[in-house]
Scaffold this active site. Structure first.
Site, PDB file in Angstrom:
ATOM      1  N   ILE A 155      50.159  32.863  38.477  1.00 42.61           N
ATOM      2  CA  ILE A 155      49.706  34.258  38.539  1.00 42.61           C
ATOM      3  C   ILE A 155      50.486  35.026  39.610  1.00 42.61           C
ATOM      4  O   ILE A 155      50.952  36.151  39.371  1.00 42.61           O
ATOM      5  CB  ILE A 155      48.180  34.316  38.800  1.00 42.61           C
ATOM      6  CG1 ILE A 155      47.423  33.694  37.612  1.00 42.61           C
ATOM      7  CG2 ILE A 155      47.732  35.753  39.036  1.00 42.61           C
ATOM      8  CD1 ILE A 155      45.934  33.490  37.840  1.00 42.61           C
ATOM      9  N   ASP A 174      53.587  30.187  50.395  1.00 47.57           N
ATOM     10  CA  ASP A 174      53.031  29.124  49.554  1.00 47.57           C
ATOM     11  C   ASP A 174      53.353  27.807  50.241  1.00 47.57           C
ATOM     12  O   ASP A 174      54.383  27.692  50.912  1.00 47.57           O
ATOM     13  CB  ASP A 174      53.666  29.166  48.146  1.00 47.57           C
ATOM     14  CG  ASP A 174      52.843  28.391  47.121  1.00 47.57           C
ATOM     15  OD1 ASP A 174      52.635  27.179  47.329  1.00 47.57           O
ATOM     16  OD2 ASP A 174      52.417  28.996  46.122  1.00 47.57           O
ATOM     17  N   THR A 232      42.269  38.869  43.578  1.00 49.51           N
ATOM     18  CA  THR A 232      41.826  38.545  42.208  1.00 49.51           C
ATOM     19  C   THR A 232      41.700  37.036  42.067  1.00 49.51           C
ATOM     20  O   THR A 232      41.715  36.518  40.955  1.00 49.51           O
ATOM     21  CB  THR A 232      42.834  39.060  41.150  1.00 49.51           C
ATOM     22  OG1 THR A 232      44.122  38.545  41.471  1.00 49.51           O
ATOM     23  CG2 THR A 232      42.875  40.572  41.088  1.00 49.51           C
ATOM     24  N   ARG A 234      39.654  34.162  44.408  1.00 50.41           N
ATOM     25  CA  ARG A 234      38.275  33.703  44.584  1.00 50.41           C
ATOM     26  C   ARG A 234      37.696  34.399  45.797  1.00 50.41           C
ATOM     27  O   ARG A 234      38.397  34.563  46.814  1.00 50.41           O
ATOM     28  CB  ARG A 234      38.196  32.177  44.783  1.00 50.41           C
ATOM     29  CG  ARG A 234      38.393  31.343  43.531  1.00 50.41           C
ATOM     30  CD  ARG A 234      37.227  31.485  42.535  1.00 50.41           C
ATOM     31  NE  ARG A 234      37.418  30.673  41.342  1.00 50.41           N
ATOM     32  CZ  ARG A 234      38.012  31.048  40.224  1.00 50.41           C
ATOM     33  NH1 ARG A 234      38.485  32.285  40.131  1.00 50.41           N
ATOM     34  NH2 ARG A 234      38.122  30.237  39.194  1.00 50.41           N
ATOM     35  N   ASP A 258      38.387  41.608  42.657  1.00 45.83           N
ATOM     36  CA  ASP A 258      37.772  41.241  41.376  1.00 45.83           C
ATOM     37  C   ASP A 258      36.776  40.111  41.588  1.00 45.83           C
ATOM     38  O   ASP A 258      36.166  39.642  40.637  1.00 45.83           O
ATOM     39  CB  ASP A 258      38.883  40.790  40.409  1.00 45.83           C
ATOM     40  CG  ASP A 258      38.360  40.538  39.001  1.00 45.83           C
ATOM     41  OD1 ASP A 258      37.668  41.423  38.462  1.00 45.83           O
ATOM     42  OD2 ASP A 258      38.637  39.452  38.440  1.00 45.83           O
TER      43      ASP A 258
HETATM   44  P1  NAI Z   1      48.579  27.922  40.314  1.00 44.64           P
HETATM   45  O1  NAI Z   1      48.081  26.543  40.589  1.00 44.64           O
HETATM   46  O2  NAI Z   1      49.660  28.128  39.304  1.00 44.64           O
HETATM   47  O3  NAI Z   1      49.093  28.586  41.690  1.00 44.64           O
HETATM   48  C1  NAI Z   1      48.414  28.476  42.891  1.00 44.64           C
HETATM   49  C2  NAI Z   1      49.455  28.479  44.001  1.00 44.64           C
HETATM   50  O4  NAI Z   1      48.774  28.469  45.251  1.00 44.64           O
HETATM   51  C3  NAI Z   1      50.355  27.226  43.970  1.00 44.64           C
HETATM   52  O5  NAI Z   1      51.706  27.617  44.001  1.00 44.64           O
HETATM   53  C4  NAI Z   1      49.943  26.474  45.219  1.00 44.64           C
HETATM   54  O6  NAI Z   1      51.002  25.742  45.810  1.00 44.64           O
HETATM   55  C5  NAI Z   1      49.480  27.614  46.109  1.00 44.64           C
HETATM   56  N1  NAI Z   1      48.668  27.179  47.227  1.00 44.64           N
HETATM   57  C6  NAI Z   1      47.821  26.130  47.311  1.00 44.64           C
HETATM   58  N2  NAI Z   1      47.285  26.056  48.526  1.00 44.64           N
HETATM   59  C7  NAI Z   1      47.820  27.088  49.227  1.00 44.64           C
HETATM   60  C8  NAI Z   1      47.664  27.534  50.557  1.00 44.64           C
HETATM   61  N3  NAI Z   1      46.882  26.897  51.447  1.00 44.64           N
HETATM   62  N4  NAI Z   1      48.343  28.631  50.941  1.00 44.64           N
HETATM   63  C9  NAI Z   1      49.154  29.287  50.074  1.00 44.64           C
HETATM   64  N5  NAI Z   1      49.354  28.888  48.807  1.00 44.64           N
HETATM   65  C10 NAI Z   1      48.692  27.803  48.404  1.00 44.64           C
HETATM   66  O7  NAI Z   1      47.296  28.775  39.970  1.00 44.64           O
HETATM   67  P2  NAI Z   1      47.223  30.179  39.204  1.00 44.64           P
HETATM   68  O8  NAI Z   1      47.073  29.932  37.750  1.00 44.64           O
HETATM   69  O9  NAI Z   1      48.326  31.049  39.676  1.00 44.64           O
HETATM   70  O10 NAI Z   1      45.812  30.736  39.730  1.00 44.64           O
HETATM   71  C11 NAI Z   1      45.622  31.111  41.074  1.00 44.64           C
HETATM   72  C12 NAI Z   1      44.149  31.373  41.307  1.00 44.64           C
HETATM   73  O11 NAI Z   1      43.747  32.524  40.581  1.00 44.64           O
HETATM   74  C13 NAI Z   1      43.206  30.268  40.782  1.00 44.64           C
HETATM   75  O12 NAI Z   1      43.060  29.229  41.739  1.00 44.64           O
HETATM   76  C14 NAI Z   1      41.915  31.017  40.589  1.00 44.64           C
HETATM   77  O13 NAI Z   1      41.138  30.913  41.765  1.00 44.64           O
HETATM   78  C15 NAI Z   1      42.341  32.466  40.386  1.00 44.64           C
HETATM   79  N6  NAI Z   1      42.014  32.966  39.057  1.00 44.64           N
HETATM   80  C16 NAI Z   1      41.251  34.103  38.967  1.00 44.64           C
HETATM   81  C17 NAI Z   1      40.917  34.632  37.722  1.00 44.64           C
HETATM   82  C18 NAI Z   1      40.121  35.904  37.573  1.00 44.64           C
HETATM   83  O14 NAI Z   1      39.677  36.222  36.456  1.00 44.64           O
HETATM   84  N7  NAI Z   1      39.919  36.682  38.618  1.00 44.64           N
HETATM   85  C19 NAI Z   1      41.327  33.956  36.503  1.00 44.64           C
HETATM   86  C20 NAI Z   1      42.179  32.789  36.700  1.00 44.64           C
HETATM   87  C21 NAI Z   1      42.478  32.322  37.952  1.00 44.64           C
END
Ligand code: NAI
Length: 330
Positions: A155, A174, A232, A234, A258
């Protein structure tokens, strides 16, 4: 297989039933959110299907295990609502939908940026009331502003790509910088430097113990006065009370979110004829430079269809003893 679908809304039924024609699972839709009071509704179902605010803590997982649940299929990406250690101890398999539409969430985050910057929420209401004054609607060019992306996964990377289209400078933080983001022009820096240099900060990392309140009083103090903060991801990433103080002092100039730390008791329901008793939420939404949406960033047709496909396919993998691609383990 027999699946109890908790927190099922009309749109969940529609997408799951449509896609289930290709899978043939026996789906039972339950309006109730999973809590320790409702866990017994899973009696007789080897599978439960859960969403973001269903509560699968240790106590609930014991209850599910006692009534015969074997697999928990999350129809979302985040899994912070499941006690994975307890699930493993009980032999419960947990599966999720790791990616469905990163575009949906990234585009919503950009929507919040535009809405706050150009005060579209105020402009919309004004024009409907025949008030064509521009006072109080002043925005700024996104072109050449510095945008900090915390978490450059699926995202975060989409978000960065869209913001690059506006001509923004991109900073990233990241634990695992990725070359695709660097190729997009994301300049990876330490978190404190991202906080200090960004005009707009958007959170796209998961909620983990290490990221809980990643935006707290100390972090806000490091940010540029008048910064725009977008969440957007958590609610728990942000200390809401610290954000409120930041808004009151002017340190935070705009807040678009969000998600909300205590959203489980509020979001996805209609409370319009009741009194909301969450003072923090009420105070937050009273500010004119705050826009809150109720966890709808994922909510596109494309995403719902993809969620249904992956969820039902995960359940079929489990039922048929095939390798489980999307299992989550502690
Ligand atoms: P993803 O797993 O592709 O990316 C998450 C990134 O965060 C990874 O690159 C990871 O290395 C990084 N990360 C992990 N720990 C970290 C830290 N301490 N500091 C900085 N970066 C760190 O996940 P994606 O698909 O991009 O989703 C991200 C978040 O979006 C999900 O965890 C979820 O909480 C949220 N989300 C919200 C939605 C909504 O409707 N508002 C819908 C879908 C996801």
């Amino acid at each position: 297989m027999k699946v109890a679908v908790f927190s099922a809304k009309r749109y969940d039924r529609h997408s799951l039933l449509t896609v289930n024609k290709s899978y043939g699972h026996e789906l039972k839709f339950l309006e109730a959110r999973l809590t320790h009071q409702t866990a017994e509704l899973a009696d007789g179902f080897p599978a439960v299907c859960l969403f973001i605010n269903d509560q699968a803590d240790r106590k609930v997982l014991h209850q599910l295990s006692d009534v015969g649940t074997k697999v928990i299929a999350l129809r979302c990406a985040g899994y912070n609502n499941v006690d994975l250690h307890a699930a493993a101890e009980l032999g419960l398999t947990v599966v999720r939908v790791p990616a469905y539409s990163p575009y949906a969430v990234a585009e919503h985050a950009v929507g919040l940026v535009l809405m706050l910057n150009r005060k579209l929420y105020r402009a919309y209401n004004r024009v409907r009331e025949d008030n064509f004054s521009l006072d109080g609607l002043l925005g700024f060019d996104l072109h050449k502003t510095t945008v900090g992306v915390v978490g450059t996964g699926k995202i975060g990377q989409c978000f960065a790509q869209i913001m690059r289209g506006f001509g923004c400078h991109l900073l990233g933080y990241d634990l695992y910088p990725n070359p695709e983001s660097e190729a997009l022009g994301v300049n990876y820096v330490e978190l404190d430097d991202l906080f200090a240099q960004s005009d707009i900060i958007s959170l796209h990392c998961p909620l983990l113990p290490s990221t809980h309140h990643i935006v707290n009083e100390a972090a806000i103090a490091k940010m540029k006065p008048g910064v725009m903060l977008i969440n957007t991801s958590r609610g728990g990433l942000v200390d809401t009370r610290a954000v409120i103080e930041g808004i009151k002092s002017g340190q935070i100039g705009y807040f678009g979110t969000d998600v909300y730390e205590e959203e489980a008791d509020l979001f996805f329901e209609d409370w319009s004829d009741q009194v909301i008793k969450d003072d923090t939420f009420q105070l937050l939404q009273s500010f004119s430079n705050v826009v809150i949406t109720a966890h709808q960033a994922f909510f596109t047709q494309n995403a719902l269809e993809a969620i249904a496909h992956t969820t039902l396919s995960n359940l079929a993998d489990f039922e048929l003893g095939r390798p489980i691609k999307n299992q989550v383990t502690p």
